[in-house]
Scaffold this motif. Structure first.
Motif, PDB file in Angstrom:
ATOM      1  N   LEU A 262      56.973 -13.487 -25.073  1.00 38.10           N
ATOM      2  CA  LEU A 262      56.250 -12.415 -24.396  1.00 38.10           C
ATOM      3  C   LEU A 262      54.881 -12.937 -23.959  1.00 38.10           C
ATOM      4  CD1 LEU A 262      56.242  -9.453 -23.544  1.00 38.10           C
ATOM      5  CD2 LEU A 262      55.412  -8.863 -25.839  1.00 38.10           C
ATOM      6  N   LEU A 263      54.747 -13.197 -22.646  1.00 32.78           N
ATOM      7  CA  LEU A 263      53.494 -13.699 -22.110  1.00 32.78           C
ATOM      8  C   LEU A 263      52.486 -12.572 -21.883  1.00 32.78           C
ATOM      9  CD1 LEU A 263      54.944 -16.124 -19.390  1.00 32.78           C
ATOM     10  CD2 LEU A 263      54.418 -16.621 -21.778  1.00 32.78           C
ATOM     11  N   SER A 264      52.965 -11.350 -21.782  1.00 36.21           N
ATOM     12  CA  SER A 264      52.124 -10.213 -21.432  1.00 36.21           C
ATOM     13  C   SER A 264      51.090  -9.920 -22.503  1.00 36.21           C
ATOM     14  CB  SER A 264      52.994  -8.963 -21.240  1.00 36.21           C
ATOM     15  OG  SER A 264      54.062  -9.206 -20.355  1.00 36.21           O
ATOM     16  N   THR A 265      49.954  -9.376 -22.064  1.00 32.32           N
ATOM     17  CA  THR A 265      48.929  -8.844 -22.956  1.00 32.32           C
ATOM     18  C   THR A 265      48.931  -7.319 -22.841  1.00 32.32           C
ATOM     19  OG1 THR A 265      47.252  -9.073 -21.251  1.00 32.32           O
ATOM     20  CG2 THR A 265      47.507 -10.912 -22.782  1.00 32.32           C
ATOM     21  N   GLY A 266      47.995  -6.672 -23.566  1.00 26.89           N
ATOM     22  CA  GLY A 266      47.909  -5.220 -23.489  1.00 26.89           C
ATOM     23  C   GLY A 266      48.579  -4.535 -24.662  1.00 26.89           C
ATOM     24  N   PHE A 267      48.563  -5.177 -25.811  1.00 26.41           N
ATOM     25  CA  PHE A 267      49.209  -4.597 -26.992  1.00 26.41           C
ATOM     26  C   PHE A 267      48.163  -4.308 -28.065  1.00 26.41           C
ATOM     27  CE2 PHE A 267      52.544  -6.570 -24.552  1.00 26.41           C
ATOM     28  CZ  PHE A 267      53.583  -5.651 -24.632  1.00 26.41           C
ATOM     29  N   ALA A 268      48.359  -4.824 -29.280  1.00 24.05           N
ATOM     30  CA  ALA A 268      47.495  -4.424 -30.393  1.00 24.05           C
ATOM     31  C   ALA A 268      46.033  -4.738 -30.151  1.00 24.05           C
ATOM     32  CB  ALA A 268      47.969  -5.102 -31.682  1.00 24.05           C
ATOM     33  N   GLU A 269      45.739  -5.726 -29.317  1.00 20.36           N
ATOM     34  CA  GLU A 269      44.342  -6.102 -29.091  1.00 20.36           C
ATOM     35  C   GLU A 269      43.569  -5.043 -28.317  1.00 20.36           C
ATOM     36  OE1 GLU A 269      46.318  -7.464 -25.295  1.00 20.36           O
ATOM     37  OE2 GLU A 269      46.841  -7.237 -27.412  1.00 20.36           O
ATOM     38  N   THR A 270      44.280  -4.049 -27.720  1.00 26.79           N
ATOM     39  CA  THR A 270      43.606  -3.028 -26.919  1.00 26.79           C
ATOM     40  C   THR A 270      43.278  -1.771 -27.697  1.00 26.79           C
ATOM     41  OG1 THR A 270      45.699  -2.051 -26.174  1.00 26.79           O
ATOM     42  CG2 THR A 270      44.785  -3.869 -24.861  1.00 26.79           C
TER      43      THR A 270
END
Length: 924
Positions: free
Chosen positions: A304-312
């Motif tokens: 999974l290259l995508s961001t926008g998960f737990a770090e947000t």
């Protein structure tokens, strides 16, 4: 068997028992307690079973479960009646039960026994589901006070009996009236723990192998409308890199500008099956939908290259948990999110499922990196040095696949010789220690952490808090045999040495330098690294001819007192030339002596410093920018070689230890202190002595009783208020006695007058009572308990302090120090993280800087260190087996020439909440 009270209030659901589990085939499943809403799923599971399976489970053929039985099976109290299910999900996200395990506590004479039963789907046999369910059910049972499982099994149900035996339990059985009655204790043993660890190792290693050896990959992008977004560009780059690598057949969905050689499709339904790996770069809100669409393809792993998960924040964390729940229920592992990707060299080419379009050469070094930006810098550094990689994995926020998983794989991988890990966080240090120790015993592990303390938690990483001292992580690494370095530069310095040179045979160093000043610099550097000069320091003049070079090199390598060689050649005028590098490489290959070099113009792994040995194997002397870098890497390699060659000891099993009895005591005391629920179900009242978080401070009697279960005996002390009471106690226990204040600031401090020793008679005791009361008057509020204690005199010796603290992240931490300012003021404390071996305990005692006082320092008699180690070993076993032991302090432990006596102890309990167990942690 307990009956069901259908009118009883619903039982509290034990969510902590939920876990995502890697199975024997490398896929995953979700294990959780059964729910009343599972009735239809359980009926469907039963109906799908074969007639034979139903007969073996119920001793009769039932086409359907009767309604009353079905209600009883899904309504449990999670205490006396417990049931766990393993579930899998289809492409629509609907969960199906694929295995059930349950126990029913036996009432009456055997409340610690429970009848156990299992049933695994016929369609999922051979995946290790039965073993996993037994492992989890036994852990849940131990939490509820069950210590033994029994079962009645038909003789033809050999598979179920085999599951019990293969779990490492000592199974007894007898046959009567055509039924086999089996029974076994479920307390962990060395063998059962080894079986669990081996099952975990094989399963996790296989799951990683499925990722790294995938022959068919699908890349999923956001579609043509988002082709120029970050996700669109990531998908296009990943597809192009996969095609260029040539190691896999590549399919794409929603990817624009597809490279020639990839097979483009309009949707996932059009992709031919099977596909083993998916690379996903889509907006985060679409990721779960994409994972569901991958299920019919048979995908086993997602990068999974995508961001926008737990770090947000909270919404992103919920999104991440949903994605993992869907993936794991479908048997899919996830690398990421925010991963840079995966690189793996294979026989058919390079699997380049990453964003790196200029990958390093193939080689025998495996690297793991959490951070995607740092992955870029790390790969560039690898390229500059010419280091070849076997695998490279960027785990991003490490929501699923972690460094532990990669270490499990590398332990069995014949294509990897050295492992390097860059860790931004360690979510499970106890498991890390267990897995790393196993790997370090066969190949070196070099680790960089984002912070020295392990307290750094980057955004997006779900890690428990820790209150452990910063040195705790260092101790975890040391016990595991890990080579811990300060930065990625040092990690690659060490990796290139260990990948291309044999381990040092010893610590004796010969130096070949171009000047006396350089030789002195190298001598200082190697000494700082724990090495010793052999006495052979050779000078090679800057204008030396080829014959002089050959003769000097031969003399250095033919010296039998030399184990390792450091070569430094930095001419002030002109090039180094070809002769010296060639002769050094040949001599190192010929003799097998570990060699490092700092030669002007050479860096990393170079052909100039490469030669073949007598067997035709290629060896390279690694080149460093500075002599200090070379010496530092050599020092790390030498320490690792000594660790690997040293017996690491045996598990601790002191005589007379009964941790089962300790658990009974703690369970009872915590139950007494449990909150009393009032009319409002969201409000709790705590009884006296219990803090709001549920901690319970044990009194002296209970602390002594707890320690007695592991064979640690506390010398009784007697509280007194005045001289008359003190004299009465002394007459009863016998002279001489010790008198102690209970004022915290003066307790155990003979140097401040708070302790009076060898009080021989009544007159002396009365005088001491008056003085100690006067000393403590300014520190103690009136009416705050007995101000003094009287205790029989112990033999004279060295006073020590042994402590155990349960940390939310690290679990139990054992500490040791000598009493007084050495430990309290100067912080001279050594730490160990159980489970410890006998060697670990011995090293713990000797790690304190004041430890020489125990071994006859400056003419003092040596004390009974073996007795002290025995006390520490017993505390370690107790702490390791008793998560509810929040803290324990033995202070002082007086170690004399013959024995060790515990003079004081205090303990605090709290409900268990240990991060590590033999079960895999729940979703991040």
């Amino acid at each position: 068997m307990a009956d069901v009270d259908e009118d009883a209030a619903p039982a509290r659901y034990p969510a902590a028992w939920e876990a995502d589990v890697v199975l024997a085939d490398g896929s995953t499943t979700h294990v959780r307690p059964i729910r009343p809403s599972d009735a239809d799923a359980l009926q469907a599971f039963h109906v799908a079973q074969s007639e034979r399976s139903t007969y073996l489970r119920f001793f009769a053929h039932l086409e359907r479960l009767p309604d009353r039985d079905l209600h009883r099976l899904v309504n449990v109290d999670h205490v006396d009646r417990v049931a766990l299910v393993a579930v899998a999900a289809d492409a629509d996200g609907v969960e199906h039960i694929i295995g059930v395990a349950r126990y029913d506590r036996l009432v009456g004479e055997a409340p610690e026994e429970a009848e156990v039963a299992f049933n695994v789907s016929d369609a999922h046999q051979g995946r290790g589901i039965g073993s996993v369910l037994l492992e989890h059910l036994a852990a849940a049972a131990r939490e509820r006070g069950v210590r033994r499982f029994v079962a009645d099994v038909l003789p033809q149900n050999g598979r179920m009996i085999a599951v019990f035996r293969e779990a490492g339990y000592a199974v007894t059985q007898q046959t009567e009236d055509g039924v086999v009655s089996v029974g076994f204790d479920i307390d962990p043993t060395d063998r059962s723990l080894a079986v669990i660890a081996d099952r975990e190792h094989r399963a996790e290693a296989r799951s990683v192998r499925e990722l790294l050896e995938a022959g068919t990959v699908v890349v999923v992008g956001p579609g043509p409308d988002d082709a120029r977004t970050l996700a669109g560009r990531q998908a296009a780059r990943a597809a192009a890199n996969l095609v260029a690598g040539g190691g896999a057949t590549v399919h794409t969905v929603g990817v624009e500008d597809v490279a020639a050689g990839a097979h483009a499709h309009s949707g996932l339904a059009d992709v031919p099956r099977p596909v083993r790996l998916a690379v996903v770069a889509v907006p985060p809100e679409r990721a779960t939908e994409v994972v569901r669409g991958l299920v019919p393809l048979g995908v086993r792993g997602v990068v999974l290259l995508s961001t926008g998960f737990a770090e947000t924040g909270a919404d992103g964390l919920a999104r991440q948990r949903t994605l993992l729940r869907v993936a794991h229920a479908a048997g899919i592992r996830v690398v990421g999110p925010a991963s840079y990707g995966v690189l793996a060299a294979g026989p058919d080419g390079l699997l380049n499922a990453s964003l790196e379009d200029d990958p390093p050469l193939p080689g025998r070094v495996g690297l793991f990196c959490q951070s995607a930006p740092l992955a870029v810098a790390l790969i560039r550094a690898v390229q500059r040095r010419g280091i070849g990689l076997a695998e490279f994995v960027s785990a991003g926020h490490r929501a699923d696949v972690s460094g532990n998983d990669l270490m499990q794989f590398w332990a069995d991988d014949d294509g990897t010789d050295v492992v390097g890990l860059y860790l931004e966080s360690i979510g499970n240090p106890r498991k890390f220690s267990r897995v790393a120790r196993r790997l370090s015993s066969v190949k070196p592990v070099v680790v960089v952490t984002a912070g020295r303390s392990g307290h750094v938690v980057p955004p997006g990483h779900a890690v428990r808090p820790t209150y452990a001292p910063p040195r705790t992580l260092t101790e975890v690494m040391r016990q595991a045999g890990v080579i811990r370095v300060d930065n990625t530069h040092q990690m690659l310095d060490v990796a290139q040495l260990l990948a291309h040179q044999p381990l040092p045979r010893g610590r004796r160093v010969a130096v070949l330098a171009s000047s006396a000043s350089v030789a002195a610099l190298v001598a200082e550097a190697v000494s700082a690294g724990g090495l010793v000069l052999s006495g052979h320091v050779a000078m090679l003049a800057e204008d030396a001819d080829d014959d002089e070079i050959r003769a000097t090199v031969a003399a250095v390598y033919d010296d039998p007192t030399t184990d390792v060689v450091v070569v430094v050649r930095i001419p002030t005028l002109g090039p180094v030339g070809e002769t010296l590098p060639r002769e050094v490489a040949a001599a190192a290959a010929r003799t097998g002596r570990t060699t490092v070099a700092s030669v002007l113009g050479l860096h990393g792994v170079t052909p100039e410093l490469t030669a073949l040995d007598a067997d035709g194997r290629s060896w390279t002397v690694p080149a460093y920018s500075t002599p200090e870098d070379a010496a530092l890497a050599l020092g790390h390699a030498s320490r690792y070689a000594r660790w690997r060659a040293t017996d690491r000891g045996r598990p601790l099993h002191p005589d007379g230890v009964d941790t089962r009895a300790a658990r009974r005591l703690v369970a009872g005391w915590l139950a007494e202190a449990a909150p009393r629920r009032v009319e409002d179900p969201d409000v709790t009242r705590w009884p006296p002595g219990a803090a709001p978080e549920g901690t319970v401070d044990l009194d002296v009697a209970r602390t002594s009783a707890l320690l007695a279960t592991v064979g640690v005996h506390v010398l009784p002390s007697f509280p007194v208020h005045d001289a008359d009471e003190a004299v009465e106690v002394a007459e009863r226990i016998g002279w001489p006695v010790a008198l102690k204040t209970t004022v915290p600031a003066l307790r155990h401090r003979a140097d401040l007058g708070g302790v009076r020793l060898d009080v021989a008679d009544e007159a002396e005791l009365r005088s001491d009572v008056a003085q100690v009361l006067a000393l403590g008057a300014a520190h103690r509020p009136q009416g705050d308990g007995a101000p003094l204690e009287v205790q029989a005199m112990a033999p004279h010796g060295s006073a020590c302090v042994v402590r155990s603290t349960e940390d939310p992240l690290f679990g139990p931490i054992i500490s040791f120090g000598l009493s007084g300012d050495a430990s309290d003021l100067l912080g001279d404390v050594a730490y160990g993280v159980p489970p410890l071996t006998d060697v670990d305990v011995a090293e713990l005692v000797r790690s304190a800087r004041a430890a020489p006082r125990l071994f006859g320092y400056r003419g003092l008699p040596a004390v009974d260190v073996a007795a002290l180690e025995d006390v520490i070993a017993r505390v370690s076993v107790l702490a390791d087996d008793l998560p509810g032991l929040r803290s324990l302090e033995l202070n002082p432990v007086v170690v004399s020439e013959h024995g060790a006596v515990v003079l004081g102890a205090r303990a605090t309990l709290a409900p268990a909440d240990r991060a590590d167990s033999t079960r895999r942690l729940p979703r991040a």
